[in-house]
Scaffold this motif. Sequence first.
Motif, PDB file in Angstrom:
ATOM      1  N   HIS A   1     -13.544   7.772 -69.239  1.00  8.19           N
ATOM      2  CA  HIS A   1     -13.631   6.387 -68.774  1.00  8.19           C
ATOM      3  C   HIS A   1     -12.440   5.553 -69.264  1.00  8.19           C
ATOM      4  O   HIS A   1     -11.702   5.939 -70.171  1.00  8.19           O
ATOM      5  N   GLY A   2     -12.280   4.372 -68.670  1.00 11.04           N
ATOM      6  CA  GLY A   2     -11.239   3.440 -69.089  1.00 11.04           C
ATOM      7  C   GLY A   2     -11.563   2.773 -70.415  1.00 11.04           C
ATOM      8  O   GLY A   2     -12.660   2.895 -70.955  1.00 11.04           O
ATOM      9  N   GLN A   3     -10.590   2.039 -70.919  1.00 17.16           N
ATOM     10  CA  GLN A   3     -10.710   1.396 -72.233  1.00 17.16           C
ATOM     11  C   GLN A   3     -11.861   0.391 -72.279  1.00 17.16           C
ATOM     12  O   GLN A   3     -12.098  -0.363 -71.331  1.00 17.16           O
ATOM     13  N   THR A   4     -12.576   0.372 -73.405  1.00 16.84           N
ATOM     14  CA  THR A   4     -13.678  -0.567 -73.635  1.00 16.84           C
ATOM     15  C   THR A   4     -13.380  -1.415 -74.859  1.00 16.84           C
ATOM     16  O   THR A   4     -12.523  -1.064 -75.679  1.00 16.84           O
ATOM     17  N   PRO A   5     -14.103  -2.536 -75.033  1.00 14.45           N
ATOM     18  CA  PRO A   5     -13.928  -3.316 -76.257  1.00 14.45           C
ATOM     19  C   PRO A   5     -14.204  -2.502 -77.514  1.00 14.45           C
ATOM     20  O   PRO A   5     -13.558  -2.715 -78.553  1.00 14.45           O
TER      21      PRO A   5
ATOM     22  N   GLY B   1     -18.813  -2.634 -71.072  1.00 14.07           N
ATOM     23  CA  GLY B   1     -18.002  -2.478 -69.877  1.00 14.07           C
ATOM     24  C   GLY B   1     -16.558  -2.169 -70.238  1.00 14.07           C
ATOM     25  O   GLY B   1     -16.275  -1.673 -71.334  1.00 14.07           O
ATOM     26  N   LEU B   2     -15.655  -2.475 -69.336  1.00 18.46           N
ATOM     27  CA  LEU B   2     -14.242  -2.195 -69.537  1.00 18.46           C
ATOM     28  C   LEU B   2     -13.483  -3.448 -69.943  1.00 18.46           C
ATOM     29  O   LEU B   2     -13.855  -4.564 -69.570  1.00 18.46           O
ATOM     30  N   THR B   3     -12.411  -3.264 -70.701  1.00 22.43           N
ATOM     31  CA  THR B   3     -11.472  -4.348 -70.974  1.00 22.43           C
ATOM     32  C   THR B   3     -10.618  -4.574 -69.721  1.00 22.43           C
ATOM     33  O   THR B   3     -10.627  -3.745 -68.784  1.00 22.43           O
ATOM     34  N   PRO B   4      -9.827  -5.642 -69.675  1.00 25.98           N
ATOM     35  CA  PRO B   4      -8.902  -5.801 -68.543  1.00 25.98           C
ATOM     36  C   PRO B   4      -7.975  -4.590 -68.372  1.00 25.98           C
ATOM     37  O   PRO B   4      -7.704  -4.174 -67.246  1.00 25.98           O
ATOM     38  N   LEU B   5      -7.512  -4.027 -69.488  1.00 28.27           N
ATOM     39  CA  LEU B   5      -6.696  -2.820 -69.388  1.00 28.27           C
ATOM     40  C   LEU B   5      -7.522  -1.662 -68.836  1.00 28.27           C
ATOM     41  O   LEU B   5      -7.038  -0.878 -68.014  1.00 28.27           O
ATOM     42  N   GLY B   6      -8.778  -1.551 -69.265  1.00 29.47           N
ATOM     43  CA  GLY B   6      -9.639  -0.500 -68.748  1.00 29.47           C
ATOM     44  C   GLY B   6      -9.837  -0.609 -67.247  1.00 29.47           C
ATOM     45  O   GLY B   6      -9.861   0.400 -66.526  1.00 29.47           O
TER      46      GLY B   6
ATOM     47  N   ALA C   1     -23.596   5.673 -68.526  1.00 27.04           N
ATOM     48  CA  ALA C   1     -22.980   4.547 -69.236  1.00 27.04           C
ATOM     49  C   ALA C   1     -22.244   3.642 -68.251  1.00 27.04           C
ATOM     50  O   ALA C   1     -21.594   4.116 -67.309  1.00 27.04           O
ATOM     51  N   ALA C   2     -22.322   2.340 -68.496  1.00 28.78           N
ATOM     52  CA  ALA C   2     -21.677   1.376 -67.601  1.00 28.78           C
ATOM     53  C   ALA C   2     -20.183   1.642 -67.486  1.00 28.78           C
ATOM     54  O   ALA C   2     -19.606   1.548 -66.396  1.00 28.78           O
ATOM     55  N   ARG C   3     -19.523   1.974 -68.594  1.00 27.86           N
ATOM     56  CA  ARG C   3     -18.069   2.159 -68.578  1.00 27.86           C
ATOM     57  C   ARG C   3     -17.642   3.315 -67.677  1.00 27.86           C
ATOM     58  O   ARG C   3     -16.581   3.248 -67.041  1.00 27.86           O
TER      59      ARG C   3
ATOM     60  N   GLU D   1     -10.699   8.268 -79.185  1.00 28.62           N
ATOM     61  CA  GLU D   1      -9.724   7.184 -79.233  1.00 28.62           C
ATOM     62  C   GLU D   1      -8.754   7.461 -80.375  1.00 28.62           C
ATOM     63  O   GLU D   1      -9.150   7.854 -81.463  1.00 28.62           O
ATOM     64  N   PRO D   2      -7.433   7.279 -80.167  1.00 29.46           N
ATOM     65  CA  PRO D   2      -6.495   7.578 -81.245  1.00 29.46           C
ATOM     66  C   PRO D   2      -6.733   6.713 -82.483  1.00 29.46           C
ATOM     67  O   PRO D   2      -7.061   5.542 -82.385  1.00 29.46           O
TER      68      PRO D   2
END
Length: 228
Positions: A8-12, A27-32, A56-58, A216-217
């Motif tokens: 999935h894309g980036q989350t908070p 959910g996702l961040t703007p970058l996500g 999951a929502a993300r 996540e790194p």
Amino acid sequence: MRLILVRHGQTPSNLVHKLDTKIPGPGLTPLGEEQARALVETLRGERIDALWASSAARAQLTATPLAHDRGLAVQVHGGLRELDAGDLEGRTDELSVREYLRVAFTWADGDLEAHLPGGPTGREVLERLDAGVAAVAASVAPDGAAVAVSHGGAIRVWVAARAGVGAAFAASNPLLNTGVVVVEGSPDQGWRTLSYQGDPLHAPTAPLEESGPAAEPVMTPAIQPVME
């Protein structure tokens, strides 16, 4: 079949390295959101007969732009969700993150009775992931292709245990947001990995020591992001 696994894309929660495995989750961040849109072009050349996401929502939000582009419904299966963090849920400290990953890759290395406090065994987790993958496989023809949007830890552990990657490789190779792993095979005949780590929109610019929660790194101490 060809199975395209996408993180999935980036989350908070990713921003603060939080162990966040509950459903529905953030959910996702703007970058996500940008990464989810970019996934459409990343997979432009791929045949996609079915599109799946975890509960999951993300994951579902990440799949949505691709669904619109291909005219496909996003099918949901709870078996594709992230590895349960047990009593470590919500933690952001390094020791908890390292323990989460240690146990996860112990499962991939064959110790299926290991578990986190308050969490399931590796046997239970892999059975759940297998059920999710089997549902995806059953939705397409044997020569078909499907995308499943899942989670960093879930994808890495499953391909390590089931698709020939191995625990050592998966543990040392983080899967970034919207990173792609492609496998082929079937639940009956087994799986093999064709490619690992797709083309995420933004690669990390800081040195990586090892992967953090859900892959996540984790940055070096000198450049650790400010916790918010």
